[in-house]
Design an enzyme around this catalytic site. Structure first.
Site, PDB file in Angstrom:
ATOM      1  N   LYS A 175       0.913  -1.173  -0.104  1.00 23.80           N
ATOM      2  CA  LYS A 175       0.034   0.011   0.036  1.00 23.80           C
ATOM      3  C   LYS A 175       0.841   1.166  -0.239  1.00 23.80           C
ATOM      4  O   LYS A 175       2.000   1.226   0.554  1.00 23.80           O
ATOM      5  CB  LYS A 175      -0.861   0.086   1.214  1.00 23.80           C
ATOM      6  CG  LYS A 175      -2.168   0.846   1.020  1.00 23.80           C
ATOM      7  CD  LYS A 175      -3.283   0.187   0.229  1.00 23.80           C
ATOM      8  CE  LYS A 175      -4.496   0.965   0.070  1.00 23.80           C
ATOM      9  NZ  LYS A 175      -5.706   0.022  -0.419  1.00 23.80           N
TER      10      LYS A 175
ATOM     11  N   GLY B 136     -21.595   5.435   3.997  1.00 21.97           N
ATOM     12  CA  GLY B 136     -20.516   5.932   2.941  1.00 21.97           C
ATOM     13  C   GLY B 136     -21.264   5.749   1.693  1.00 21.97           C
ATOM     14  O   GLY B 136     -21.242   4.417   1.295  1.00 21.97           O
ATOM     15  N   VAL B 137     -21.525   6.715   0.889  1.00 22.18           N
ATOM     16  CA  VAL B 137     -22.121   6.425  -0.706  1.00 22.18           C
ATOM     17  C   VAL B 137     -21.114   6.939  -1.617  1.00 22.18           C
ATOM     18  O   VAL B 137     -21.628   7.931  -2.496  1.00 22.18           O
ATOM     19  CB  VAL B 137     -23.394   6.947  -0.766  1.00 22.18           C
ATOM     20  CG1 VAL B 137     -24.314   5.751  -0.082  1.00 22.18           C
ATOM     21  CG2 VAL B 137     -23.705   8.232  -0.050  1.00 22.18           C
ATOM     22  N   GLY B 138     -19.760   6.736  -1.598  1.00 20.92           N
ATOM     23  CA  GLY B 138     -18.606   7.397  -2.478  1.00 20.92           C
ATOM     24  C   GLY B 138     -18.822   6.310  -3.508  1.00 20.92           C
ATOM     25  O   GLY B 138     -19.766   5.815  -4.207  1.00 20.92           O
TER      26      GLY B 138
END
Length: 363
Positions: free
Chosen positions: A80, A180-182
Site C-alpha cells: 500500500k 458512505g456512498v462514495g
C-alpha cells in the site's frame, strides 16, 4: 515511533519514505509481503495529522492487502502507499509524476492502483513515469474504475451472509444500511435496489447525499452514522474509512449482519469476538471488498497478454460468494469467528506458496 518498530515478527518486508521537495510530495510505500508475487495495493491521498498516523495506516492497509490478495487466490503479494496531503489542494501533475518515479524505483516489487483520494486519471498520470500501475483508464490500456467490481463483490458476500442467516441468498425485503456512498457505495445501491432491498444511507459529504436524493429518491437518508447504527437494520455495510467497528459503535449496532466495503473495519483485535458474542455475523472486510483488487490484478497479470478483460474479472469476483460461504461454514465447524477463519486460510496459502517460491514465513 522507532524507525525499526514496524519490522517485528509478521511485519512488512519494506517501508519506503518518498520526498520530492519541488513538488511537495511526501509519501510512504509499504510492501508487507511478496510471498505470492509482487505486492499490489492502492495509493491513498489523505490529510494525515502527522507522519506517525500515516505510517500506522499504510502498515495496516498493506497487511490487509496481503491477506486480501491471498484469499482471492491471486498470485500477488500485499502493499500500500499513502500520500500525505489534501488531494483537493495538493494534488498536481508534478507531484503524481514524482510519486510515479518512486514506485518505478522499486522495480516491480510494488504495483499501485486507486484508493481513497486517487482516481483513474491520477493513475494515468503516475503511469507516465512508471510501468507498475493498474487502475488506468481503458483508453490507456487499463481496467478503469475498480469500484464497480468492488461493489459487485460486496453484494455477492452479502448474499452469502443472507443465505447463512435467513436461508436465502437474497436481500429482498431486508433493510440494508450503507455508511458512505462514495465510489463503492453508489454501485452497491444499484445492486441492492435490483434485489429488492430497503436501503438507508448516510455520508459526511453533502454532495454524496445530494446524488442519492437525485438518483434514488426511494432511498432513505439517516441524519448520522449514529442514527444508522441504531436503526433496525438487517445488514450494516460500512463503506467509508476504517475503524468503523469499535468499542463504542459495536454495542449500539442493531444489525444482524455486518458486510461492507471499508478496509480495516475492526478497530482492534477482539472486536470480531465481541460481534460474535452479540450474535452479529461479521463478513471479513478483505474478503468482502476483494472485487476491486481482482479487477486490477487481472490488469496487472495480462499487461502483455491481450490486456484486461472485464468479463474474466467479473467471473472471478463472483467467486466471492462461494468463498464467503466456505469461510462461514469453516467458522461454524471450528467454533471461531469468520475473521479468524479468513486469516488462517490466507496465512496457510502465503506459507504454502511462499515455501514453493523459496520464501519462508513465520508460523
Amino acid at each position: 515511533m522507532s524507525t525499526f518498530s514496524p519490522f517485528q515478527s509478521g511485519g512488512p518486508e519494506q517501508v519506503m519514505y518518498c520526498h520530492d521537495e519541488p513538488s511537495g510530495l511526501r509519501a510512504i510505500i509499504a510492501v508487507h509481503s511478496t510471498a505470492l508475487g509482487p505486492a499490489l495495493g492502492g495509493t491513498r491521498f489523505y490529510p494525515y495529522a502527522d507522519e506517525d498516523e500515516a505510517l500506522a495506516d499504510v502498515l495496516n492497509l498493506a497487511r490487509g492487502m496481503a491477506y486480501k490478495n491471498a484469499l482471492a487466490g491471486l498470485d500477488l503479494g500485499g502493499g500500500k502507499a499513502v500520500i500525505l496531503g489534501d488531494p483537493s489542494t495538493d494534488k498536481t501533475e508534478a507531484l503524481l509524476r514524482a510519486y510515479g518515479r518512486f514506485v518505478q524505483s522499486l522495480g516491480g516489487r510494488y504495483f499501485t492502483a486507486c484508493d481513497v483520494g486517487t482516481y483513474v486519471a491520477d493513475m494515468d498520470m503516475v503511469a507516465r513515469e512508471c510501468s507498475f500501475v493498474t487502475g488506468r483508464s481503458p483508453e490507456n490500456g487499463g481496467a478503469g474504475d475498480s469500484s464497480i467490481l468492488t461493489a459487485f463483490g460486496v453484494y455477492q458476500a452479502m448474499r452469502a451472509c443472507a443465505e447463512d442467516r435467513w436461508g436465502e441468498a437474497t436481500l429482498r425485503g431486508r433493510r440494508v444500511g450503507i455508511a458512505g456512498v462514495g465510489k463503492v457505495g453508489r454501485h452497491l445501491i444499484e445492486h441492492l435496489n435490483g434485489d429488492g432491498a430497503e436501503i438507508v444511507v448516510t455520508d459526511t459529504a453533502a454532495a454524496a447525499l445530494d446524488w442519492v436524493r437525485r438518483s434514488h429518491p426511494d432511498v432513505r437518508i439517516a441524519d448520522s452514522t449514529d442514527d444508522l447504527l441504531a436503526d433496525e437494520l438487517d445488514v450494516y455495510a460500512p463503506c467509508a474509512l476504517g475503524g468503523a467497528l469499535n468499542d463504542e459503535t459495536v454495542p449500539r449496532l442493531a444489525a444482524s449482519i455486518v458486510c461492507g466495503a471499508a478496509n480495516n473495519q475492526l478497530a482492534h483485535a477482539g472486536i470480531d469476538k465481541t460481534l460474535a458474542e452479540r450474535g452479529v455475523l461479521y463478513a471479513p472486510d478483505y474478503l468482502v471488498n476483494a472485487g476491486g483488487v481482482i479487477q486490477v490484478g487481472d490488469e496487472a497479470a495480462h499487461l502483455h497478454e491481450g490486456g484486461f478483460s472485464f468479463d474474466r474479472a467479473r467471473a472471478r469476483a463472483a467467486g466471492i460468494f462461494e468463498t464467503t460461504r466456505e469461510i462461514l461454514r469453516r467458522s461454524k465447524a471450528d467454533g471461531v469467528p469468520p475473521a479468524a477463519t479468513a486469516d488462517r486460510l490466507a496465512e496457510e496459502r502465503m506459507r504454502a506458496v511462499g515455501r514453493l517460491r523459496g520464501i519462508l514465513l513465520p508460523g
